[in-house]
Design a protein around this motif. Structure first.
Motif: not given
Length: 144
Positions: A61-81
């Motif tokens: 569960x913790x690993x999946x939550x961390x992966x979801x957070x990282x996916x959100x961070x990656x999406x922001x990074x791909x938009x220039x943040x």
């Protein structure tokens, strides 16, 4: 403003918070820290952790939550943040305030959902307490 902390519940209502994080991140050329506070491990609060399969489920569960957070961070990074995801265990309010100090956060963005009286009496409101206790600006975003 150089660092923005966004507290995310991972309950499916985080898009409004991510949109605000993007707006402020672009406007101020700031780094966005996405944080999710996970419940502490049972042994942390004085209970036995239980059989191995319980510990394995919790780790998954913790690993999946961390992966979801990282996916959100990656999406922001791909938009220039510039963005990072943090998964922290502990008491929600305490961890938000503690991580804000550690990371030199200039703004906290947190969601607010209106709950009934009984819920408020039992659990309180993390967003309201964050506004009261933080010594930096807090932007509350209605999530309803």
């Amino acid at each position: 403003m150089k660092n923005i902390l966004v507290a995310i519940d991972l309950d499916g209502n985080e898009q409004k918070l991510l949109d605000k994080a993007y707006e402020f991140g672009i406007a101020f050329n700031a780094k966005v820290w996405l944080i999710h506070i996970a419940a502490p491990n049972p042994d942390f609060v004085g209970f036995e952790a239980g059989p191995q399969y319980i510990r394995d489920e919790r780790a998954t569960e913790l690993r999946e939550e961390h992966q979801q957070l990282q996916a959100y961070a990656d999406a922001l990074y791909n938009k220039g943040i510039e963005a990072d995801g943090l998964l922290v265990q502990g008491a929600t309010l305490d961890m938000i305030l503690e991580e804000s100090k550690k990371l030199n956060i200039d703004l906290i963005i947190i969601g607010h959902t209106e709950h009934n009286f009984i819920y408020k009496a039992i659990y309180g409101s993390v967003s309201l307490e964050t506004v009261k206790q933080a010594d930096i600006p807090v932007l509350t975003v209605p999530i309803d």
